[in-house]
Design a protein around this motif. Structure first.
Motif, PDB file in Angstrom:
ATOM      1  N   TRP A 191     -20.701  28.992  24.204  1.00 18.01           N
ATOM      2  CA  TRP A 191     -21.405  27.936  23.482  1.00 18.01           C
ATOM      3  C   TRP A 191     -20.718  26.593  23.695  1.00 18.01           C
ATOM      4  N   ARG A 192     -19.399  26.600  23.648  1.00 21.21           N
ATOM      5  CA  ARG A 192     -18.656  25.360  23.908  1.00 21.21           C
ATOM      6  C   ARG A 192     -18.918  24.884  25.332  1.00 21.21           C
ATOM      7  N   GLY A 193     -19.027  25.841  26.261  1.00 19.97           N
ATOM      8  CA  GLY A 193     -19.352  25.476  27.636  1.00 19.97           C
ATOM      9  C   GLY A 193     -20.732  24.829  27.728  1.00 19.97           C
ATOM     10  N   PHE A 194     -21.692  25.442  27.055  1.00 16.03           N
ATOM     11  CA  PHE A 194     -23.068  24.941  27.097  1.00 16.03           C
ATOM     12  C   PHE A 194     -23.160  23.543  26.471  1.00 16.03           C
ATOM     13  N   THR A 195     -22.589  23.372  25.295  1.00 12.80           N
ATOM     14  CA  THR A 195     -22.691  22.064  24.632  1.00 12.80           C
ATOM     15  C   THR A 195     -21.847  21.024  25.363  1.00 12.80           C
ATOM     16  N   GLY A 196     -20.737  21.479  25.938  1.00 12.43           N
ATOM     17  CA  GLY A 196     -19.909  20.552  26.725  1.00 12.43           C
ATOM     18  C   GLY A 196     -20.670  20.036  27.935  1.00 12.43           C
ATOM     19  N   TYR A 197     -21.439  20.941  28.555  1.00  9.03           N
ATOM     20  CA  TYR A 197     -22.278  20.512  29.677  1.00  9.03           C
ATOM     21  C   TYR A 197     -23.263  19.437  29.232  1.00  9.03           C
ATOM     22  N   ILE A 198     -23.922  19.659  28.103  1.00 11.09           N
ATOM     23  CA  ILE A 198     -24.923  18.690  27.624  1.00 11.09           C
ATOM     24  C   ILE A 198     -24.269  17.332  27.406  1.00 11.09           C
ATOM     25  N   GLU A 199     -23.117  17.343  26.731  1.00  9.27           N
ATOM     26  CA  GLU A 199     -22.458  16.057  26.452  1.00  9.27           C
ATOM     27  C   GLU A 199     -22.026  15.371  27.746  1.00  9.27           C
ATOM     28  N   ALA A 200     -21.491  16.133  28.684  1.00 12.13           N
ATOM     29  CA  ALA A 200     -21.027  15.533  29.949  1.00 12.13           C
ATOM     30  C   ALA A 200     -22.202  14.997  30.763  1.00 12.13           C
ATOM     31  N   ALA A 201     -23.265  15.781  30.851  1.00 10.26           N
ATOM     32  CA  ALA A 201     -24.408  15.358  31.670  1.00 10.26           C
ATOM     33  C   ALA A 201     -25.086  14.142  31.048  1.00 10.26           C
ATOM     34  N   CYS A 202     -25.219  14.129  29.730  1.00  5.38           N
ATOM     35  CA  CYS A 202     -25.857  12.977  29.082  1.00  5.38           C
ATOM     36  C   CYS A 202     -24.976  11.738  29.221  1.00  5.38           C
ATOM     37  N   ALA A 203     -23.680  11.911  29.174  1.00 12.27           N
ATOM     38  CA  ALA A 203     -22.780  10.760  29.339  1.00 12.27           C
ATOM     39  C   ALA A 203     -22.929  10.174  30.740  1.00 12.27           C
ATOM     40  N   MET A 204     -23.059  11.039  31.755  1.00 11.96           N
ATOM     41  CA  MET A 204     -23.265  10.535  33.123  1.00 11.96           C
ATOM     42  C   MET A 204     -24.576   9.753  33.201  1.00 11.96           C
ATOM     43  N   GLN A 205     -25.565  10.296  32.529  1.00 15.87           N
ATOM     44  CA  GLN A 205     -26.886   9.692  32.498  1.00 15.87           C
ATOM     45  C   GLN A 205     -26.826   8.306  31.842  1.00 15.87           C
ATOM     46  N   ALA A 206     -26.099   8.220  30.722  1.00 15.82           N
ATOM     47  CA  ALA A 206     -26.023   6.960  29.983  1.00 15.82           C
ATOM     48  C   ALA A 206     -25.252   5.903  30.770  1.00 15.82           C
ATOM     49  N   ALA A 207     -24.313   6.377  31.604  1.00 21.32           N
ATOM     50  CA  ALA A 207     -23.466   5.436  32.326  1.00 21.32           C
ATOM     51  C   ALA A 207     -24.183   4.850  33.541  1.00 21.32           C
TER      52      ALA A 207
ATOM     53  N   ALA B 187     -29.538   8.885  35.935  1.00 21.14           N
ATOM     54  CA  ALA B 187     -30.460   9.455  34.954  1.00 21.14           C
ATOM     55  C   ALA B 187     -31.768   9.828  35.641  1.00 21.14           C
ATOM     56  N   ASP B 188     -32.241   8.962  36.515  1.00 19.23           N
ATOM     57  CA  ASP B 188     -33.479   9.254  37.245  1.00 19.23           C
ATOM     58  C   ASP B 188     -33.298  10.427  38.192  1.00 19.23           C
ATOM     59  N   VAL B 189     -32.120  10.507  38.823  1.00 18.15           N
ATOM     60  CA  VAL B 189     -31.877  11.622  39.748  1.00 18.15           C
ATOM     61  C   VAL B 189     -32.012  12.957  39.009  1.00 18.15           C
ATOM     62  N   LEU B 190     -31.550  12.991  37.755  1.00 10.84           N
ATOM     63  CA  LEU B 190     -31.588  14.245  36.995  1.00 10.84           C
ATOM     64  C   LEU B 190     -33.002  14.688  36.659  1.00 10.84           C
ATOM     65  N   THR B 191     -33.939  13.768  36.607  1.00  4.84           N
ATOM     66  CA  THR B 191     -35.296  14.132  36.169  1.00  4.84           C
ATOM     67  C   THR B 191     -36.339  13.843  37.244  1.00  4.84           C
ATOM     68  N   THR B 192     -35.892  13.644  38.463  1.00  7.68           N
ATOM     69  CA  THR B 192     -36.802  13.354  39.562  1.00  7.68           C
ATOM     70  C   THR B 192     -36.461  14.300  40.697  1.00  7.68           C
ATOM     71  N   THR B 193     -37.458  14.695  41.451  1.00  7.52           N
ATOM     72  CA  THR B 193     -37.164  15.564  42.585  1.00  7.52           C
ATOM     73  C   THR B 193     -37.480  14.822  43.882  1.00  7.52           C
ATOM     74  N   PHE B 194     -36.691  15.065  44.897  1.00  4.95           N
ATOM     75  CA  PHE B 194     -36.822  14.367  46.180  1.00  4.95           C
ATOM     76  C   PHE B 194     -36.939  15.408  47.281  1.00  4.95           C
ATOM     77  N   PRO B 195     -38.145  15.927  47.490  1.00  2.05           N
ATOM     78  CA  PRO B 195     -38.281  17.089  48.389  1.00  2.05           C
ATOM     79  C   PRO B 195     -37.694  16.854  49.770  1.00  2.05           C
ATOM     80  N   THR B 196     -37.700  15.624  50.261  1.00  6.27           N
ATOM     81  CA  THR B 196     -37.229  15.434  51.631  1.00  6.27           C
ATOM     82  C   THR B 196     -35.740  15.086  51.697  1.00  6.27           C
TER      83      THR B 196
END
Lengths: 227, 227
Positions: free
Chosen positions: A89-105, A110-119
């Motif tokens: 659980w600590r691993g899972f929540t730690g992932y969320i906090e780390a990924a969101c922090a990268m997104q906020a920075a 942030a767009d890369v995380l929610t966009t797909t680039f097939p090519t």
């Protein structure tokens, strides 16, 4: 580097220098404006002509891949670190906090995380590896009884889309507001579930949404703000 | 209407017709592109010159107020309906579902919910009335022991920003995805709290963020997508 420069610091050609300058400028532009920033604005920031830009990066996806290769590595590292945590659980929540922090920075990431680039094969490969690791992270937290059973991997995509909305809207005025939103998400993900949920979007629908975020970026007006 | 047209359907002047056409066109443009749509794009959609548009609406805020007056009424009605529910928690969650549904149906209105327009007096007055009613709704749900004690009115603004992120990113590809996100929020708002939360943004900071969403709309590139 060419094969013959193994002993000396190579003198970089103009082309190589330009490529580096373009990537640095694109990092700035994508970082503040998101992936929707036009190739023209990257060319302006770099101080090169648009033709030069397209010679180095024939498609925006190529540029995106070059700019975010290291971020994607950092992201994959965060997923690995989460899997390395002995507490699921600590691993899972730690992932969320780390990924969101990268997104906020970095709006661009942030767009890369929610966009797909097939090519953009290399970028997608790293993302898919990270995604597989994330599925394992989710499974582990469920098996430990800490993550609700009806949690769907798509919920992480939705959460990143939601956090992007908060980061974009609050910006510098309230730069930590996303932390409270992420905490609410974590508490609602925790088992046992407090109630039922509407169905999560179909995988194909979400994939289309992620494609859409990509394809509208450079051409269409932004739904909530714009040109 | 002028004072002398009380008995007959008045023949509307060109100016009145134009005003109506501008509002209808702006509703379409703001509804699909959000409040960031430029005055120029509204003029194009209407088929009038930009000078005509600015003669009717000297500032974009005036146009926004005219377009969303009825939405804001519907929103205020939703808050009143929630207060009229005899079950404080059902009223509170019903408000969230109704307000998010309005937001999902209309990108422009989504922006109205998270943006402040200090000079659009009538719109701000209705919004402030709805806000006061919402504070009452929150108080009532806390007193009933159903809403967590550390819930802050600012959390509703953050939630709307988050839902806007999901609605903007998923669009037509997954038009109901926001419902799952809203359900997660509701479950995390429910008492008793499952954990502590980072502090909510200061009122002034959030107000600056809402001003920012307004001021960047017509001039600056969108953080996550753009021109």
């Amino acid at each position: 580097m060419s094969p013959d420069d193994s002993t000396a610091q190579p003198l970089r050609s103009d082309a190589e220098r330009n490529r580096g300058r373009i990537i640095a400028a694109a990092r700035t532009v994508f970082g503040s404006d998101g992936l929707g920033a036009s190739m023209a604005s990257v060319a302006r920031e770099t101080g090169v002509g648009i033709a030069t830009l397209f010679r180095h990066f024939p498609a925006k996806e190529d540029l995106v891949a070059a700019v975010f290769a290291d971020r994607m590595d950092a992201y994959a590292d965060a997923v690995d670190a989460a899997l390395g945590d002995s507490d699921p659980w600590r691993g899972f929540t730690g992932y969320i906090e780390a990924a969101c922090a990268m997104q906020a920075a970095d709006y661009g990431f942030a767009d890369v995380l929610t966009t797909t680039f097939p090519t953009a094969k290399a970028l997608e490969k790293r993302r898919n590896e990270a995604y597989q690791a994330m599925l394992w992270l989710i499974d582990r937290a469920k098996t430990a009884g800490r993550l609700r059973e009806d949690f769907d991997p798509a919920d992480l995509v939705l959460m990143h889309m939601a956090v992007a909305g908060v980061v974009n809207a609050t910006g510098e005025a309230a730069p930590d507001a996303w932390r409270r939103v992420a905490a609410y998400f974590i508490q609602s993900f925790e088992a046992p579930a407090r109630g039922s949920l509407p169905a999560s979007p179909e995988h194909d629908a979400l994939y289309r949404a992620m494609l859409r975020a990509n394809s509208t970026g450079d051409t269409a007006p932004e739904p909530s703000k714009g040109s």
